[in-house]
Write a protein that holds these residues in place. Structure first.
Motif, PDB file in Angstrom:
ATOM      1  N   GLU A  87      -0.302  22.049  28.414  1.00  0.00           N
ATOM      2  CA  GLU A  87       0.385  21.952  27.125  1.00  0.00           C
ATOM      3  C   GLU A  87       0.494  23.312  26.436  1.00  0.00           C
ATOM      4  O   GLU A  87       1.522  23.635  25.859  1.00  0.00           O
ATOM      5  N   ASP A  88      -0.583  24.104  26.512  1.00  0.00           N
ATOM      6  CA  ASP A  88      -0.561  25.402  25.838  1.00  0.00           C
ATOM      7  C   ASP A  88      -0.015  26.512  26.729  1.00  0.00           C
ATOM      8  O   ASP A  88       0.261  27.611  26.256  1.00  0.00           O
ATOM      9  N   GLY A  89       0.105  26.253  28.033  1.00  0.00           N
ATOM     10  CA  GLY A  89       0.693  27.236  28.955  1.00  0.00           C
ATOM     11  C   GLY A  89      -0.200  28.420  29.254  1.00  0.00           C
ATOM     12  O   GLY A  89       0.284  29.496  29.608  1.00  0.00           O
ATOM     13  N   ILE A  90      -1.516  28.245  29.129  1.00  0.00           N
ATOM     14  CA  ILE A  90      -2.446  29.338  29.425  1.00  0.00           C
ATOM     15  C   ILE A  90      -2.704  29.361  30.923  1.00  0.00           C
ATOM     16  O   ILE A  90      -2.759  28.318  31.581  1.00  0.00           O
ATOM     17  N   THR A  91      -2.871  30.543  31.495  1.00  0.00           N
ATOM     18  CA  THR A  91      -3.119  30.675  32.927  1.00  0.00           C
ATOM     19  C   THR A  91      -4.548  30.262  33.263  1.00  0.00           C
ATOM     20  O   THR A  91      -5.399  30.116  32.382  1.00  0.00           O
ATOM     21  N   ILE A  92      -4.804  30.088  34.553  1.00  0.00           N
ATOM     22  CA  ILE A  92      -6.152  29.732  35.008  1.00  0.00           C
ATOM     23  C   ILE A  92      -7.143  30.808  34.587  1.00  0.00           C
ATOM     24  O   ILE A  92      -8.224  30.499  34.071  1.00  0.00           O
ATOM     25  N   LYS A  93      -6.778  32.064  34.767  1.00  0.00           N
ATOM     26  CA  LYS A  93      -7.675  33.153  34.355  1.00  0.00           C
ATOM     27  C   LYS A  93      -7.908  33.127  32.848  1.00  0.00           C
ATOM     28  O   LYS A  93      -9.012  33.407  32.372  1.00  0.00           O
ATOM     29  N   GLY A  94      -6.895  32.786  32.094  1.00  0.00           N
ATOM     30  CA  GLY A  94      -7.037  32.690  30.651  1.00  0.00           C
ATOM     31  C   GLY A  94      -8.007  31.589  30.246  1.00  0.00           C
ATOM     32  O   GLY A  94      -8.836  31.763  29.345  1.00  0.00           O
ATOM     33  N   VAL A  95      -7.918  30.436  30.920  1.00  0.00           N
ATOM     34  CA  VAL A  95      -8.829  29.323  30.623  1.00  0.00           C
ATOM     35  C   VAL A  95     -10.249  29.696  31.046  1.00  0.00           C
ATOM     36  O   VAL A  95     -11.220  29.387  30.337  1.00  0.00           O
ATOM     37  N   GLN A  96     -10.383  30.394  32.182  1.00  0.00           N
ATOM     38  CA  GLN A  96     -11.725  30.845  32.609  1.00  0.00           C
ATOM     39  C   GLN A  96     -12.333  31.770  31.548  1.00  0.00           C
ATOM     40  O   GLN A  96     -13.521  31.684  31.238  1.00  0.00           O
ATOM     41  N   ARG A  97     -11.522  32.635  30.967  1.00  0.00           N
ATOM     42  CA  ARG A  97     -12.000  33.550  29.934  1.00  0.00           C
ATOM     43  C   ARG A  97     -12.419  32.771  28.687  1.00  0.00           C
ATOM     44  O   ARG A  97     -13.465  33.041  28.078  1.00  0.00           O
ATOM     45  N   ILE A  98     -11.621  31.766  28.304  1.00  0.00           N
ATOM     46  CA  ILE A  98     -11.960  30.953  27.128  1.00  0.00           C
ATOM     47  C   ILE A  98     -13.284  30.227  27.362  1.00  0.00           C
ATOM     48  O   ILE A  98     -14.131  30.161  26.469  1.00  0.00           O
ATOM     49  N   LEU A  99     -13.480  29.711  28.576  1.00  0.00           N
ATOM     50  CA  LEU A  99     -14.732  29.022  28.886  1.00  0.00           C
ATOM     51  C   LEU A  99     -15.915  29.980  28.788  1.00  0.00           C
ATOM     52  O   LEU A  99     -16.982  29.616  28.292  1.00  0.00           O
ATOM     53  N   ARG A 100     -15.737  31.215  29.261  1.00  0.00           N
ATOM     54  CA  ARG A 100     -16.824  32.204  29.193  1.00  0.00           C
ATOM     55  C   ARG A 100     -17.130  32.614  27.758  1.00  0.00           C
ATOM     56  O   ARG A 100     -18.274  32.689  27.353  1.00  0.00           O
ATOM     57  N   GLU A 101     -16.061  32.884  27.006  1.00  0.00           N
ATOM     58  CA  GLU A 101     -16.245  33.447  25.672  1.00  0.00           C
ATOM     59  C   GLU A 101     -16.546  32.393  24.607  1.00  0.00           C
ATOM     60  O   GLU A 101     -17.331  32.641  23.697  1.00  0.00           O
ATOM     61  N   GLN A 102     -15.915  31.218  24.688  1.00  0.00           N
ATOM     62  CA  GLN A 102     -16.064  30.229  23.620  1.00  0.00           C
ATOM     63  C   GLN A 102     -16.892  29.016  24.030  1.00  0.00           C
ATOM     64  O   GLN A 102     -17.262  28.216  23.172  1.00  0.00           O
ATOM     65  N   GLY A 103     -17.128  28.859  25.319  1.00  0.00           N
ATOM     66  CA  GLY A 103     -18.012  27.810  25.786  1.00  0.00           C
ATOM     67  C   GLY A 103     -17.330  26.509  26.160  1.00  0.00           C
ATOM     68  O   GLY A 103     -16.179  26.253  25.808  1.00  0.00           O
ATOM     69  N   VAL A 104     -18.094  25.690  26.880  1.00  0.00           N
ATOM     70  CA  VAL A 104     -17.616  24.402  27.376  1.00  0.00           C
ATOM     71  C   VAL A 104     -17.333  23.451  26.214  1.00  0.00           C
ATOM     72  O   VAL A 104     -16.352  22.704  26.240  1.00  0.00           O
ATOM     73  N   ALA A 105     -18.174  23.472  25.206  1.00  0.00           N
ATOM     74  CA  ALA A 105     -18.013  22.543  24.073  1.00  0.00           C
ATOM     75  C   ALA A 105     -16.678  22.765  23.369  1.00  0.00           C
ATOM     76  O   ALA A 105     -16.004  21.798  22.968  1.00  0.00           O
ATOM     77  N   HIS A 106     -16.275  24.025  23.226  1.00  0.00           N
ATOM     78  CA  HIS A 106     -14.996  24.329  22.579  1.00  0.00           C
ATOM     79  C   HIS A 106     -13.835  23.731  23.376  1.00  0.00           C
ATOM     80  O   HIS A 106     -12.934  23.100  22.800  1.00  0.00           O
ATOM     81  N   VAL A 107     -13.829  23.930  24.701  1.00  0.00           N
ATOM     82  CA  VAL A 107     -12.741  23.426  25.545  1.00  0.00           C
ATOM     83  C   VAL A 107     -12.771  21.895  25.573  1.00  0.00           C
ATOM     84  O   VAL A 107     -11.728  21.246  25.481  1.00  0.00           O
ATOM     85  N   ALA A 108     -13.964  21.288  25.669  1.00  0.00           N
ATOM     86  CA  ALA A 108     -14.074  19.830  25.709  1.00  0.00           C
ATOM     87  C   ALA A 108     -13.564  19.208  24.417  1.00  0.00           C
ATOM     88  O   ALA A 108     -13.014  18.095  24.416  1.00  0.00           O
ATOM     89  N   ALA A 109     -13.724  19.913  23.286  1.00  0.00           N
ATOM     90  CA  ALA A 109     -13.264  19.386  22.001  1.00  0.00           C
ATOM     91  C   ALA A 109     -11.734  19.282  21.939  1.00  0.00           C
ATOM     92  O   ALA A 109     -11.186  18.541  21.117  1.00  0.00           O
ATOM     93  N   LEU A 110     -11.023  20.001  22.827  1.00  0.00           N
ATOM     94  CA  LEU A 110      -9.557  19.971  22.842  1.00  0.00           C
ATOM     95  C   LEU A 110      -9.013  18.747  23.572  1.00  0.00           C
ATOM     96  O   LEU A 110      -7.821  18.472  23.531  1.00  0.00           O
ATOM     97  N   SER A 111      -9.888  18.014  24.244  1.00  0.00           N
ATOM     98  CA  SER A 111      -9.475  16.899  25.100  1.00  0.00           C
ATOM     99  C   SER A 111      -8.932  15.724  24.303  1.00  0.00           C
ATOM    100  O   SER A 111      -9.259  15.533  23.133  1.00  0.00           O
ATOM    101  N   GLN A 112      -8.117  14.937  24.975  1.00  0.00           N
ATOM    102  CA  GLN A 112      -7.698  13.652  24.410  1.00  0.00           C
ATOM    103  C   GLN A 112      -8.909  12.721  24.387  1.00  0.00           C
ATOM    104  O   GLN A 112      -9.900  12.978  25.059  1.00  0.00           O
ATOM    105  N   GLY A 113      -8.836  11.649  23.626  1.00  0.00           N
ATOM    106  CA  GLY A 113      -9.944  10.708  23.547  1.00  0.00           C
ATOM    107  C   GLY A 113     -10.149   9.969  24.859  1.00  0.00           C
ATOM    108  O   GLY A 113      -9.209   9.783  25.641  1.00  0.00           O
ATOM    109  N   LEU A 114     -11.371   9.530  25.109  1.00  0.00           N
ATOM    110  CA  LEU A 114     -11.671   8.828  26.360  1.00  0.00           C
ATOM    111  C   LEU A 114     -10.948   7.493  26.460  1.00  0.00           C
ATOM    112  O   LEU A 114     -10.715   6.998  27.560  1.00  0.00           O
ATOM    113  N   ASP A 115     -10.569   6.928  25.329  1.00  0.00           N
ATOM    114  CA  ASP A 115      -9.854   5.655  25.360  1.00  0.00           C
ATOM    115  C   ASP A 115      -8.335   5.840  25.412  1.00  0.00           C
ATOM    116  O   ASP A 115      -7.593   4.886  25.574  1.00  0.00           O
ATOM    117  N   GLU A 116      -7.861   7.081  25.296  1.00  0.00           N
ATOM    118  CA  GLU A 116      -6.422   7.368  25.380  1.00  0.00           C
ATOM    119  C   GLU A 116      -6.047   7.638  26.828  1.00  0.00           C
ATOM    120  O   GLU A 116      -6.756   8.340  27.540  1.00  0.00           O
TER     121      GLU A 116
END
Length: 200
Positions: free
Chosen positions: A64-93
């Motif tokens: 949806e945001d059009g970020i590259t794989i390397k970009g997402v890897q960088r976000i995971l390193r710098e901002q953490g798993v919790a930040h990326v997981a918070a962007l997810s759709q709901g488990l019931d959606e």
């Protein structure tokens, strides 16, 4: 009977939830070492709710945001798993499958006209100045019959267009020869292919 929100999900269930193919999830697992499903006997993967949220966040960033794989890897390193997981759709959606989304997109195709400067004018003009034919006398039918049947067959190629005009022309300047050369080269190549087929 639906599963509880805390239950583990299979790869096909998670793929359906995200609206992607199962092989996409395996690929993401190879690129993002933070994705660690539980593997049971036979290598079957089972995803916990936190794994699903992480995958949902990765999907949002990539698709949806059009970020590259390397970009997402960088976000995971710098901002953490919790930040990326918070962007997810709901488990019931349940996400709409991506193939259906992409099928509804119509991209108009318009051909780009070639610039006129690249086009070669192959008009050779008249081969020879033609005199105006004499007007037939309506009272002389033999003159009309003589015009209908020529005395000789023109030896020029029956291809028409540039080939016939080039055949009939006797004087060529350097500019005209430069224009004709590529056409003549291509024509020679075609004729060679035809001759080789008929000889073989």
């Amino acid at each position: 009977m639906s599963k509880s929100p805390d239950a583990f999900r299979t790869i096909s269930e998670v793929a359906d939830w995200l609206g992607v193919q199962a092989h996409v999830l395996r690929f993401w697992e190879s690129r993002f070492n933070q994705v660690k499903p539980v593997k049971r006997a036979g290598g079957r993967r089972y995803y916990r709710p936190n794994d699903m949220r992480l995958l949902g966040g990765i999907k949002k960033l990539l698709h949806e945001d059009g970020i590259t794989i390397k970009g997402v890897q960088r976000i995971l390193r710098e901002q953490g798993v919790a930040h990326v997981a918070a962007l997810s759709q709901g488990l019931d959606e349940v996400a709409e499958p991506e193939t259906q989304k992409n099928d509804s997109v119509v991209v108009p195709f318009t051909s780009k006209p070639a610039p006129s400067s690249e086009q070669i004018n192959l008009d050779l003009g008249d081969a020879a100045p033609q005199s105006t034919p004499p007007q037939a006398d309506p009272a002389a039918p033999e003159q009309i019959a003589a015009k209908a049947e020529p005395e000789y067959i023109d030896e020029s190629p029956l291809l028409g267009g540039i080939a016939t005009q080039a055949w009939n022309r006797t004087e060529f300047d350097d500019q005209l020869l430069k224009q004709i050369a590529p056409v003549a080269k291509d024509l020679r190549a075609v004729l060679n292919r035809i001759e080789n087929r008929s000889a073989g």
